[in-house]
Design a protein around this motif. Structure first.
Motif, PDB file in Angstrom:
ATOM      1  N   ASN A  89      39.091  36.272  40.468  1.00 25.75           N
ATOM      2  CA  ASN A  89      39.213  36.094  39.018  1.00 25.75           C
ATOM      3  C   ASN A  89      37.966  35.509  38.377  1.00 25.75           C
ATOM      4  O   ASN A  89      37.856  35.474  37.155  1.00 25.75           O
ATOM      5  CB  ASN A  89      40.399  35.160  38.710  1.00 25.75           C
TER       6      ASN A  89
ATOM      7  N   ASN B 140      37.215  33.622  44.929  1.00 25.25           N
ATOM      8  CA  ASN B 140      38.265  33.940  43.959  1.00 25.25           C
ATOM      9  C   ASN B 140      37.906  35.190  43.155  1.00 25.25           C
ATOM     10  O   ASN B 140      36.876  35.226  42.479  1.00 25.25           O
ATOM     11  CB  ASN B 140      38.470  32.754  43.017  1.00 25.25           C
TER      12      ASN B 140
ATOM     13  N   THR C 187      43.928  32.976  43.823  1.00 18.72           N
ATOM     14  CA  THR C 187      43.914  33.302  42.408  1.00 18.72           C
ATOM     15  C   THR C 187      44.335  32.074  41.623  1.00 18.72           C
ATOM     16  O   THR C 187      44.912  31.139  42.172  1.00 18.72           O
ATOM     17  CB  THR C 187      44.845  34.482  42.091  1.00 18.72           C
TER      18      THR C 187
ATOM     19  N   ASP D 167      34.222  35.391  37.093  1.00 16.80           N
ATOM     20  CA  ASP D 167      33.273  36.385  36.590  1.00 16.80           C
ATOM     21  C   ASP D 167      32.056  36.512  37.512  1.00 16.80           C
ATOM     22  O   ASP D 167      31.599  35.522  38.099  1.00 16.80           O
ATOM     23  CB  ASP D 167      32.831  35.979  35.180  1.00 16.80           C
TER      24      ASP D 167
ATOM     25  N   ASN E  78      47.752  34.718  46.339  1.00 20.42           N
ATOM     26  CA  ASN E  78      48.460  35.913  45.912  1.00 20.42           C
ATOM     27  C   ASN E  78      49.219  36.500  47.102  1.00 20.42           C
ATOM     28  O   ASN E  78      48.622  36.836  48.130  1.00 20.42           O
ATOM     29  CB  ASN E  78      47.467  36.934  45.347  1.00 20.42           C
TER      30      ASN E  78
END
Length: 302
Positions: free
Chosen positions: A67, A65, A132, A69, A125
């Motif tokens: 998104n 993913n 996402t 961190d 997505n």
């Protein structure tokens, strides 16, 4: 640190030595005897069970993913090394039905719940085909998490001999003039539910505190007529409606409890049915500070 959960996994394998039970029909189908082999069914005590498979799938999904961190991905990569030899299975509704908890694997329950929440809130997505996260605010998922967190926190930490913590559903109180309008049963069916978020009743003082949990980025909004910020009208109306229709015979109070994002709130206002408290809680700090503030607020308002 506590080690992986293990369970007996049923295997079917073509072996040169006998193990478990011989699957005669499958051995014939595969012509195993020509290779001096037998198809055996046996149970293996293994870490490759559905609990660990779901966790392994979740780690892999988070690593994919964009998104997530980078620092979190580094930690996840280190954790994934421990899952060598374990398959990946998604926590679909079908697979969730296979999960049975006992005292040996109860520590997995929170982890599996997190895995399910992530799975249910991940989408593809359409532009680049990558995974996402859904918009938690748009999907109202965090609102529900926030409500359940507050309800369970107070149920667990307040003295049960003194307080009653629950989330009842109130009914609309009937007017004494309802006979003028005839049969109101059909109208009742169309009325919205008065389902509360958290209700705390002080048994000693005879006080009922009705808390409406609001998970918003901003508790206050600008007025149509000026730049002055005010509470949302529907929030005030909702908690007021709860107070008016609550069948509690003692003192009734209301509260709007927000997470601290932009606005810092700590006050109260006396309206027709009693005091309404306005409070924001900063969730971005040590757990002990959050816990203390929530308990102080409940005792102060009650």
């Amino acid at each position: 640190r506590s080690g992986f959960h293990r369970s007996y996994i049923q295997r079917e394998e073509e072996l040169s030595t006998l193990r478990g039970k011989i699957n005669v029909q499958e051995s014939i189908n595969r012509l195993s005897s020509q290779r001096k082999m037998l198809v055996c069914d046996y149970d293996e005590y293994s870490t490759d069970d559905i609990f660990n498979q779901i966790l392994n799938y979740t780690i892999a999904a988070l690593l994919r993913n964009p998104n997530v961190d980078i620092s979190i991905k580094k930690d996840l990569k280190r954790q994934k090394m421990f899952f060598a030899g374990i398959d990946e299975i998604a926590p679909t509704k079908t697979n969730r039905k296979k999960l049975t908890y006992n005292r040996n694997n109860i520590t997995y329950k929170l982890l599996i719940c997190i895995a399910v929440m992530l799975y249910d809130n991940t989408t593809i997505n359409e532009e680049d085909g990558k995974e996402t996260f859904k918009d938690f605010f748009r999907e109202e998922q965090m609102q529900k998490v926030y409500e359940m967190f507050l309800l369970n926190f107070y149920a667990m930490h307040l003295d049960r001999s003194k307080y009653r913590v629950y989330a009842p559903k109130f009914t609309w109180l009937k007017s004494s003039e309802q006979d003028l309008w005839g049969d109101v049963e059909e109208a009742d069916a169309l009325m919205p539910e008065l389902r509360t978020d958290i209700v705390i009743e002080n048994k000693e003082k005879g006080i009922q505190l009705i808390i409406d949990a609001k998970y918003y980025q901003s508790a206050l909004v600008k007025s149509h007529h000026s730049d002055a910020k005010k509470f949302r009208r529907d929030h005030i109306s909702q908690v007021f409606t709860y107070m008016v229709n609550s069948p509690f015979e003692g003192t009734k109070r209301g509260a709007l409890l927000y997470p601290t994002v932009v606005d810092i709130l700590d006050g109260k206002q006396n309206i027709l049915s009693g005091w309404v408290f306005f409070k924001s809680i900063n969730l971005d700090r040590d757990w002990q500070d959050i816990s203390n503030e929530l308990l102080v607020f409940a005792e102060k308002a009650n």
